[in-house]
Design a protein around this motif. Structure first.
Motif, short mmCIF file in Angstrom:
data_model
loop_
_atom_site.label_atom_id
_atom_site.label_comp_id
_atom_site.label_asym_id
_atom_site.label_seq_id
_atom_site.Cartn_x
_atom_site.Cartn_y
_atom_site.Cartn_z
N ARG A 63 32.15 36.20 41.94
CA ARG A 63 31.28 36.10 43.12
C ARG A 63 31.77 37.07 44.19
N LEU A 64 30.82 37.76 44.80
CA LEU A 64 31.14 38.79 45.79
C LEU A 64 31.54 38.16 47.12
N ILE A 65 32.67 38.59 47.64
CA ILE A 65 33.17 38.08 48.92
C ILE A 65 32.74 39.01 50.05
N HIS A 66 33.16 40.25 49.97
CA HIS A 66 32.80 41.28 50.94
C HIS A 66 32.76 42.61 50.20
N TYR A 67 32.10 43.57 50.79
CA TYR A 67 32.16 44.91 50.27
C TYR A 67 32.19 45.91 51.41
N SER A 68 32.55 47.14 51.08
CA SER A 68 32.65 48.19 52.08
C SER A 68 31.90 49.42 51.59
N TYR A 69 31.20 50.06 52.51
CA TYR A 69 30.48 51.28 52.16
C TYR A 69 31.02 52.48 52.93
N GLY A 70 32.20 52.35 53.47
CA GLY A 70 32.86 53.46 54.14
C GLY A 70 33.92 52.93 55.09
N VAL A 71 34.67 53.86 55.68
CA VAL A 71 35.70 53.46 56.62
C VAL A 71 35.08 52.69 57.78
N LYS A 72 35.58 51.52 58.01
CA LYS A 72 35.15 50.60 59.07
C LYS A 72 33.74 50.05 58.86
N CYS A 81 39.47 43.40 43.05
CA CYS A 81 38.91 44.50 43.81
C CYS A 81 38.19 45.42 42.83
N ALA A 82 37.14 46.08 43.30
CA ALA A 82 36.41 47.00 42.43
C ALA A 82 35.89 48.17 43.23
N ILE A 83 35.70 49.27 42.51
CA ILE A 83 34.97 50.40 43.06
C ILE A 83 33.75 50.62 42.18
N SER A 84 32.78 51.34 42.66
CA SER A 84 31.59 51.62 41.84
C SER A 84 31.55 53.12 41.55
N GLU A 85 31.19 53.44 40.31
CA GLU A 85 31.17 54.84 39.91
C GLU A 85 30.31 55.02 38.68
N TRP A 86 29.94 56.27 38.43
CA TRP A 86 29.27 56.63 37.18
C TRP A 86 30.36 56.97 36.16
N ALA A 87 30.23 56.41 34.98
CA ALA A 87 31.19 56.69 33.92
C ALA A 87 30.47 56.62 32.59
N ALA A 94 25.44 40.59 34.08
CA ALA A 94 25.23 40.74 35.51
C ALA A 94 23.85 41.33 35.74
N ALA A 95 23.37 41.16 36.95
CA ALA A 95 22.10 41.75 37.36
C ALA A 95 22.26 42.26 38.77
N SER A 96 21.49 43.29 39.08
CA SER A 96 21.67 43.89 40.39
C SER A 96 20.40 44.52 40.90
N LEU A 97 20.36 44.58 42.20
CA LEU A 97 19.27 45.27 42.89
C LEU A 97 19.89 46.36 43.71
N PHE A 98 19.38 47.57 43.59
CA PHE A 98 19.97 48.67 44.33
C PHE A 98 19.53 48.61 45.79
N SER A 99 20.52 48.56 46.67
CA SER A 99 20.24 48.56 48.12
C SER A 99 21.37 49.33 48.79
N GLY A 100 21.36 50.64 48.62
CA GLY A 100 22.47 51.45 49.10
C GLY A 100 23.59 51.51 48.07
N THR A 101 23.83 50.38 47.47
CA THR A 101 24.77 50.28 46.37
C THR A 101 24.31 49.11 45.50
N TYR A 102 24.96 48.95 44.37
CA TYR A 102 24.66 47.80 43.51
C TYR A 102 25.62 46.67 43.85
N LYS A 103 25.07 45.52 44.16
CA LYS A 103 25.87 44.32 44.36
C LYS A 103 25.51 43.36 43.23
N TYR A 104 26.43 43.23 42.32
CA TYR A 104 26.13 42.49 41.11
C TYR A 104 26.13 40.98 41.34
N ILE A 105 25.22 40.30 40.68
CA ILE A 105 25.25 38.86 40.52
C ILE A 105 25.67 38.63 39.07
N PHE A 106 26.81 37.97 38.91
CA PHE A 106 27.36 37.78 37.57
C PHE A 106 26.96 36.43 36.99
#
Lengths: 114, 113
Positions: free
Chosen positions: A44-53, A91-97, B91-103
């Motif tokens: 479950r997602l707690i918080h995320y960041s899309y850049g510094v601050k 912790c995670a980052i998002s990327e194309w791989a 997981a499933a996700s909706l793109f909104s600037g980034t993907y925030k997954y629901i697992f």
């Protein structure tokens, strides 16, 4: 793991104390995330960041705060730890791989609140 | 609306058999559906992913089948091996600037030798 380091790997803390978990990445990724993993709940997602601050809340943000003063570091703070916050934190980052977009996770921090 | 329901919770398969894990979602706005594999003591790792304009995607022994009208998708592991024993998350996700997954809640797979 795409240069993601979480620290500490294990921590035991007492109820009511503040706790800070650290996520460090070395590849200049813009987006960083904190998830918690619990049996029966998945991740479950707690918080995320899309850049510094620049940060935003996830679905289980109550009792947690985050900070990102540098691109490479994303800190998660439990302001006053409770037993319900005993969990494994990723912790995670998002990327194309390999042609797919996805998260790359760190190895996790196992937190026990006693 | 934001839930992803995953089943079964656990699965035992004989070596060489087919492992099937199912997921269902409600939010028709979801536009990306990845699967993750997690070994004990490790973080989840991306296994395979699909978009809703594709009904099937195969990578080696792993196949995602996607049924948009039923709002369901599944992971098939062909010729299952003991090394596939792990926990799998959809997981499933909706793109909104980034993907925030629901697992999903995860499936613990054990492949018997």
């Amino acid at each position: 793991d795409a240069g993601i380091t979480q620290s500490p790997r294990h921590k035991v803390t007492e109820t009511g104390t503040p706790v800070t978990l650290r996520c460090h990445q070395t590849e200049n990724h813009r987006y960083m995330y904190w998830y918690r993993q619990d049996p029966g709940h998945g991740l479950r997602l707690i918080h995320y960041s899309y850049g510094v601050k620049d940060t935003d809340k996830g679905e289980v943000s109550d009792g947690y705060s985050v900070s990102r003063s540098k691109t490479e570091d994303f800190l998660l703070t439990l302001e006053s730890a409770t037993s319900s916050q005993t969990s494994v934190y990723f912790c995670a980052i998002s990327e194309w791989a390999g042609g797919s977009y996805g998260y790359t996770f760190g190895s996790g921090t196992r937190l026990t609140v006693v | 609306q934001q839930q992803v329901k995953q089943s079964p919770q656990s699965l035992i398969v004989q070596k060489g058999g087919i492992s099937i894990i199912n997921c269902a979602y409600e939010n028709t706005a979801f536009d990306y559906f990845p699967w993750y594999q997690q070994f004990p003591g490790k973080g989840p790792a991306l296994l395979i992913a699909i978009r809703p304009d594709v009904s099937e995607k195969k990578e080696g022994r792993f196949t995602i089948s996607f049924n948009k009208s039923a709002k369901q998708f599944s992971l098939h592991i062909m010729d299952s091996q003991p090394g596939d024993s792990a926990t799998y998350f959809c997981a499933a996700s909706l793109f909104s600037g980034t993907y925030k997954y629901i697992f999903g809640t995860g499936t613990r797979l054990k492949v018997l030798a």
